[in-house]
Design an enzyme around this catalytic site. Structure first.
Site, mmCIF file in Angstrom:
data_model
loop_
_atom_site.group_PDB
_atom_site.id
_atom_site.type_symbol
_atom_site.label_atom_id
_atom_site.label_comp_id
_atom_site.label_asym_id
_atom_site.label_seq_id
_atom_site.Cartn_x
_atom_site.Cartn_y
_atom_site.Cartn_z
ATOM 1 N N HIS A 68 37.411 37.060 40.773
ATOM 2 C CA HIS A 68 36.977 37.704 42.030
ATOM 3 C C HIS A 68 35.658 38.465 41.878
ATOM 4 O O HIS A 68 35.051 38.850 42.890
ATOM 5 C CB HIS A 68 38.044 38.684 42.532
ATOM 6 N N ASP A 72 44.599 29.582 40.120
ATOM 7 C CA ASP A 72 45.169 30.885 40.469
ATOM 8 C C ASP A 72 45.574 30.852 41.949
ATOM 9 O O ASP A 72 44.944 30.149 42.742
ATOM 10 C CB ASP A 72 44.110 31.971 40.223
ATOM 11 N N HIS A 79 45.131 32.936 44.152
ATOM 12 C CA HIS A 79 44.065 33.489 45.002
ATOM 13 C C HIS A 79 42.791 32.653 44.868
ATOM 14 O O HIS A 79 42.507 32.135 43.789
ATOM 15 C CB HIS A 79 43.756 34.930 44.580
ATOM 16 N N ASP A 106 49.992 33.147 39.065
ATOM 17 C CA ASP A 106 50.610 33.931 40.128
ATOM 18 C C ASP A 106 51.065 33.083 41.306
ATOM 19 O O ASP A 106 51.512 33.616 42.318
ATOM 20 C CB ASP A 106 49.674 35.070 40.590
HETATM 21 ZN ZN LIG Z 1 45.462 35.692 41.437
#
Ligand SMILES: [Zn+2]
Length: 311
Positions: free
Chosen positions: A123, A160, A162, A247
């Site tokens: 991120h 991931d 996200h 995740d």
């Molecule tokens: Zn993540």
């Protein structure tokens, strides 16, 4: 031979009461040691990422800010993202592991590498930290492959849960680094729609696979396989990097896309196949998310098991 990067100093990034906590790595390492998998890997020593390497992705002001906050004992960059006294050094060590893995895999010291690092990176933007991430480990490593090893076709696969907004942003107009991301959608951080495909020289070198919550595992795997194979044929990577977040496991307290640990064996196999076809089997995998420590340890075990079996 698989190269395995881990250092107990990664535990010194003290986030307090936070899902991205040292216990994540502790349990992974315990599991890899008790199963004998760590002993089957080579354990290189390495240096923290140099300022020059960090600046391939990050603005000098961002690097200075993290260093200054660490120096005065730590602080909070946003509601999610913590810096402790040791965090600057630890973050440089994490980015350094990813870079060293690229150096060694390209030098032929190993076909595959796994970097078990914290803090995570995908991120982090050029000019700011975000979502538990200080420096974008995988983006720095891909930039080293591009700028120092003169590769002109690198592929980043980000599974991931996200979207890897920082990584996408770094290479959005760069046709030399392809970015493939499968992620829960709609979800944090809000980017990663299917129509975000790159711009300028990078047009077509970004592929987002948004997945809605409730999608059956089989469907997720089939879509991932078909999209990755097609995208890799377009990029024809000389090196494959993985933002390995776990995740999307069904028991993850933050993410979840209903996956089981065995699904990560399957995803790993798909990435290895792509690397075998295009990149002489070269894969460097870098830990991102995964917030249920025992489940994370199990997922990483299935992942490294496949990486090791390739060699
Ligand atoms: Zn993540």
């Amino acid at each position: 031979m698989t190269l395995l990067y881990y250092d107990p100093r990664f535990l010194d990034h003290d986030t307090g009461h936070h899902p991205e906590q040292p216990e994540r790595l502790r349990q992974i390492i315990d599991q890899l040691q008790s199963t004998g998998l760590a002993a089957r890997c080579q354990r290189p020593t390495w240096q923290p990422a140099s300022r020059e390497r960090l600046q391939r992705v990050h603005e000098p002001g961002h690097i200075d800010r993290i260093a200054a906050i660490s120096q005065r004992g730590g602080g909070q960059l946003d509601p999610d993202t913590i810096v402790s006294a040791a965090s600057y050094d630890v973050a440089c060590l994490a980015a350094g592991a990813a870079c060293d893995a690229v150096d060694r895999v390209l030098a032929g010291e190993g076909k595959t590498a796994l970097c078990l690092v914290r803090p995570p990176g995908h991120h982090a933007l050029s000019e700011r930290a975000m979502g538990f991430c200080l420096f974008n480990n995988i983006a720095v490593a891909a930039s080293v492959a591009r700028d120092e090893h003169q590769l002109d076709r690198v592929l980043i696969v980000d599974w991931d849960v996200h979207h890897g907004n920082g990584t996408q942003d770094t290479f959005y107009s760069d046709g030399r680094v392809g970015f493939f991301s499968s992620h829960r959608w709609p979800f944090y951080p809000g980017t990663g729609a299917g129509d975000e495909t790159g711009t300028g020289d990078g047009l077509g070198a970004t592929l987002n696979l948004p997945v809605t919550f409730g999608t059956p595992r089989e469907v997720y795997r089939e879509r991932f396989a078909a999209a990755l194979e097609k995208f890799a044929a377009r990029i024809r990577p000389q090196l494959v990097l993985v933002s390995a977040g776990f995740d999307s496991h069904r028991a993850d307290p933050i993410g979840s896309l209903g996956l089981e640990a065995e699904d990560f064996a399957e995803l790993t196999k798909l990435v290895l196949n792509v690397a075998a076809v295009h990149a002489e089997g070269r894969v460097v995998s870098i830990l991102e998310g995964g917030y249920n420590p025992p489940v994370l340890a199990e997922c990483v075990e299935t992942h490294i098991h496949k990486l090791i079996r390739t060699d």
